[in-house]
Design a protein around this motif. Structure first.
Motif, PDB file in Angstrom:
ATOM      1  N   ALA A 146      73.566   3.743  44.442  1.00 41.09           N
ATOM      2  CA  ALA A 146      73.338   5.138  44.056  1.00 41.09           C
ATOM      3  C   ALA A 146      71.876   5.315  43.668  1.00 41.09           C
ATOM      4  O   ALA A 146      71.215   4.358  43.233  1.00 41.09           O
ATOM      5  N   ARG A 148      70.540   6.406  41.106  1.00 38.35           N
ATOM      6  CA  ARG A 148      70.218   6.041  39.717  1.00 38.35           C
ATOM      7  C   ARG A 148      69.844   4.555  39.612  1.00 38.35           C
ATOM      8  O   ARG A 148      69.040   4.180  38.765  1.00 38.35           O
ATOM      9  N   TYR A 149      70.405   3.707  40.471  1.00 35.69           N
ATOM     10  CA  TYR A 149      70.030   2.292  40.443  1.00 35.69           C
ATOM     11  C   TYR A 149      68.602   2.105  40.940  1.00 35.69           C
ATOM     12  O   TYR A 149      67.851   1.294  40.399  1.00 35.69           O
TER      13      TYR A 149
END
Length: 174
Positions: A146, A148-149
Protein backbone atom coordinates in the motif's frame (compact mmCIF):
# COMPACT_ATOMS: atom_id res chain seq x y z
CA UNK A 1 -25.93 -28.08 -65.44
CA UNK A 2 -24.85 -28.81 -61.93
CA UNK A 3 -27.63 -29.02 -59.37
CA UNK A 4 -25.52 -27.58 -56.58
CA UNK A 5 -24.81 -24.36 -58.50
CA UNK A 6 -28.51 -23.43 -58.77
CA UNK A 7 -29.42 -24.19 -55.16
CA UNK A 8 -28.45 -21.89 -52.28
CA UNK A 9 -25.28 -22.83 -50.43
CA UNK A 10 -25.83 -24.98 -47.39
CA UNK A 11 -24.34 -23.60 -44.16
CA UNK A 12 -21.21 -25.29 -42.89
CA UNK A 13 -21.70 -27.46 -39.86
CA UNK A 14 -20.73 -25.64 -36.66
CA UNK A 15 -17.35 -26.65 -35.22
CA UNK A 16 -17.29 -28.37 -31.88
CA UNK A 17 -16.96 -25.76 -29.14
CA UNK A 18 -13.63 -25.66 -27.29
CA UNK A 19 -13.27 -25.19 -23.60
CA UNK A 20 -10.41 -23.27 -21.92
CA UNK A 21 -8.83 -26.60 -20.96
CA UNK A 22 -8.81 -27.84 -24.57
CA UNK A 23 -5.55 -27.04 -26.35
CA UNK A 24 -5.65 -25.49 -29.78
CA UNK A 25 -6.63 -22.24 -31.41
CA UNK A 26 -8.99 -19.84 -29.68
CA UNK A 27 -12.34 -21.44 -29.07
CA UNK A 28 -15.48 -19.86 -30.55
CA UNK A 29 -17.14 -17.09 -28.62
CA UNK A 30 -20.23 -18.01 -26.68
CA UNK A 31 -23.38 -16.37 -28.10
CA UNK A 32 -21.68 -13.82 -30.35
CA UNK A 33 -19.11 -12.47 -27.85
CA UNK A 34 -15.42 -12.01 -28.65
CA UNK A 35 -13.28 -15.11 -29.05
CA UNK A 36 -11.22 -15.95 -25.97
CA UNK A 37 -7.54 -16.89 -26.40
CA UNK A 38 -6.33 -20.37 -25.64
CA UNK A 39 -4.61 -20.98 -22.32
CA UNK A 40 -0.85 -20.39 -22.51
CA UNK A 41 1.40 -23.41 -22.56
CA UNK A 42 3.02 -24.21 -19.21
CA UNK A 43 6.56 -22.92 -18.76
CA UNK A 44 9.28 -25.34 -17.69
CA UNK A 45 10.87 -25.04 -14.26
CA UNK A 46 14.36 -24.11 -15.55
CA UNK A 47 12.83 -21.29 -17.58
CA UNK A 48 10.78 -20.06 -14.60
CA UNK A 49 13.84 -19.80 -12.34
CA UNK A 50 16.05 -18.22 -15.02
CA UNK A 51 15.20 -14.62 -14.07
CA UNK A 52 15.68 -14.90 -10.29
CA UNK A 53 18.91 -16.85 -10.81
CA UNK A 54 20.11 -14.20 -13.28
CA UNK A 55 19.32 -11.39 -10.84
CA UNK A 56 21.21 -13.20 -8.07
CA UNK A 57 24.17 -13.76 -10.41
CA UNK A 58 24.27 -10.03 -11.15
CA UNK A 59 24.12 -9.17 -7.43
CA UNK A 60 26.86 -11.68 -6.60
CA UNK A 61 28.97 -10.23 -9.43
CA UNK A 62 28.46 -6.69 -8.14
CA UNK A 63 29.35 -7.69 -4.57
CA UNK A 64 32.35 -9.60 -5.91
CA UNK A 65 33.57 -6.50 -7.72
CA UNK A 66 33.08 -4.28 -4.66
CA UNK A 67 34.82 -6.90 -2.51
CA UNK A 68 37.81 -6.87 -4.88
CA UNK A 69 38.07 -3.13 -5.55
CA UNK A 70 38.21 -1.43 -2.14
CA UNK A 71 36.02 1.69 -1.95
CA UNK A 72 38.06 2.91 1.06
CA UNK A 73 40.95 3.75 -1.30
CA UNK A 74 40.39 7.03 -3.13
CA UNK A 75 40.09 7.06 -6.90
CA UNK A 76 38.29 3.76 -7.44
CA UNK A 77 34.70 5.05 -7.33
CA UNK A 78 33.15 8.46 -7.95
CA UNK A 79 32.26 10.63 -4.96
CA UNK A 80 28.57 10.99 -4.10
CA UNK A 81 27.32 14.05 -6.04
CA UNK A 82 25.17 15.25 -3.12
CA UNK A 83 28.12 15.02 -0.72
CA UNK A 84 30.41 16.78 -3.20
CA UNK A 85 27.98 19.62 -3.99
CA UNK A 86 26.38 20.21 -0.57
CA UNK A 87 28.51 18.42 2.02
CA UNK A 88 25.38 16.54 3.16
CA UNK A 89 25.42 12.76 3.50
CA UNK A 90 22.62 11.14 1.49
CA UNK A 91 20.98 7.83 2.57
CA UNK A 92 23.29 5.95 0.20
CA UNK A 93 26.58 7.47 1.38
CA UNK A 94 28.77 4.71 2.73
CA UNK A 95 26.83 2.05 0.81
CA UNK A 96 29.87 0.84 -1.14
CA UNK A 97 32.00 0.67 2.01
CA UNK A 98 29.13 -1.20 3.65
CA UNK A 99 28.95 -3.67 0.75
CA UNK A 100 32.74 -4.13 0.86
CA UNK A 101 32.67 -4.91 4.57
CA UNK A 102 29.60 -7.14 4.17
CA UNK A 103 31.27 -9.10 1.37
CA UNK A 104 34.26 -9.67 3.65
CA UNK A 105 31.99 -10.86 6.48
CA UNK A 106 32.55 -7.83 8.72
CA UNK A 107 28.96 -7.07 9.77
CA UNK A 108 29.90 -4.51 12.46
CA UNK A 109 31.86 -2.38 9.97
CA UNK A 110 29.10 -2.78 7.39
CA UNK A 111 26.51 -1.51 9.88
CA UNK A 112 28.80 1.39 10.80
CA UNK A 113 29.25 2.41 7.17
CA UNK A 114 25.53 2.36 6.29
CA UNK A 115 22.99 0.60 8.50
CA UNK A 116 20.15 1.20 6.03
CA UNK A 117 22.11 -0.56 3.29
CA UNK A 118 22.59 -3.63 5.51
CA UNK A 119 18.85 -3.65 6.20
CA UNK A 120 18.36 -3.43 2.43
CA UNK A 121 20.58 -6.49 1.93
CA UNK A 122 18.38 -8.43 4.36
CA UNK A 123 15.16 -7.28 2.64
CA UNK A 124 16.61 -8.19 -0.75
CA UNK A 125 17.57 -11.67 0.49
CA UNK A 126 14.07 -12.30 1.87
CA UNK A 127 12.31 -11.06 -1.29
CA UNK A 128 14.68 -13.03 -3.52
CA UNK A 129 14.08 -16.20 -1.53
CA UNK A 130 10.31 -15.72 -1.79
CA UNK A 131 10.68 -15.04 -5.52
CA UNK A 132 12.72 -18.22 -6.01
CA UNK A 133 10.29 -20.43 -4.06
CA UNK A 134 7.32 -19.05 -6.00
CA UNK A 135 9.16 -19.46 -9.33
CA UNK A 136 9.90 -23.11 -8.54
CA UNK A 137 6.23 -23.67 -7.71
CA UNK A 138 5.11 -21.92 -10.90
CA UNK A 139 3.46 -19.02 -9.08
CA UNK A 140 4.04 -15.36 -9.93
CA UNK A 141 5.74 -13.03 -7.48
CA UNK A 142 3.20 -10.43 -6.44
CA UNK A 143 4.13 -8.08 -3.66
CA UNK A 144 1.59 -5.35 -3.39
CA UNK A 145 2.46 -2.72 -0.86
CA UNK A 146 0.00 0.00 0.00
CA UNK A 147 1.20 3.57 -0.55
CA UNK A 148 1.48 4.11 3.21
CA UNK A 149 4.32 1.55 3.33
CA UNK A 150 6.20 3.34 0.55
CA UNK A 151 5.68 6.63 2.39
CA UNK A 152 6.98 4.92 5.52
CA UNK A 153 10.14 3.77 3.74
CA UNK A 154 10.65 7.30 2.44
CA UNK A 155 10.15 8.74 5.92
CA UNK A 156 12.69 6.31 7.42
CA UNK A 157 15.25 7.23 4.74
CA UNK A 158 14.64 10.95 5.27
CA UNK A 159 14.95 10.59 9.05
CA UNK A 160 18.12 8.52 8.62
CA UNK A 161 19.57 11.23 6.35
CA UNK A 162 18.73 14.05 8.74
CA UNK A 163 19.99 12.29 11.88
CA UNK A 164 23.27 11.14 10.33
CA UNK A 165 24.05 14.76 9.37
CA UNK A 166 23.46 16.15 12.88
CA UNK A 167 26.18 16.20 15.55
CA UNK A 168 24.40 13.70 17.83
CA UNK A 169 23.90 11.25 14.94
CA UNK A 170 27.52 11.09 13.88
CA UNK A 171 27.57 7.38 14.78
CA UNK A 172 25.39 6.81 11.67
CA UNK A 173 27.82 8.67 9.39
CA UNK A 174 30.31 6.56 7.41
Amino acid sequence: MDASASSPAAPDPAPAPRTPATPGPPYPAPAGGPALPAAPAPVSRPRRILTPVGVMAAVVGAFGYVATVDPNEPGHYPVCPMLRLTGILCPGCGGLRSAHAFAHGDLVTALGANAVAVAGYAVFAAVWLLWMVRAVRGQPLRIGLAPRYWWGVGAVLLLFSVVRNLPFGSALAP
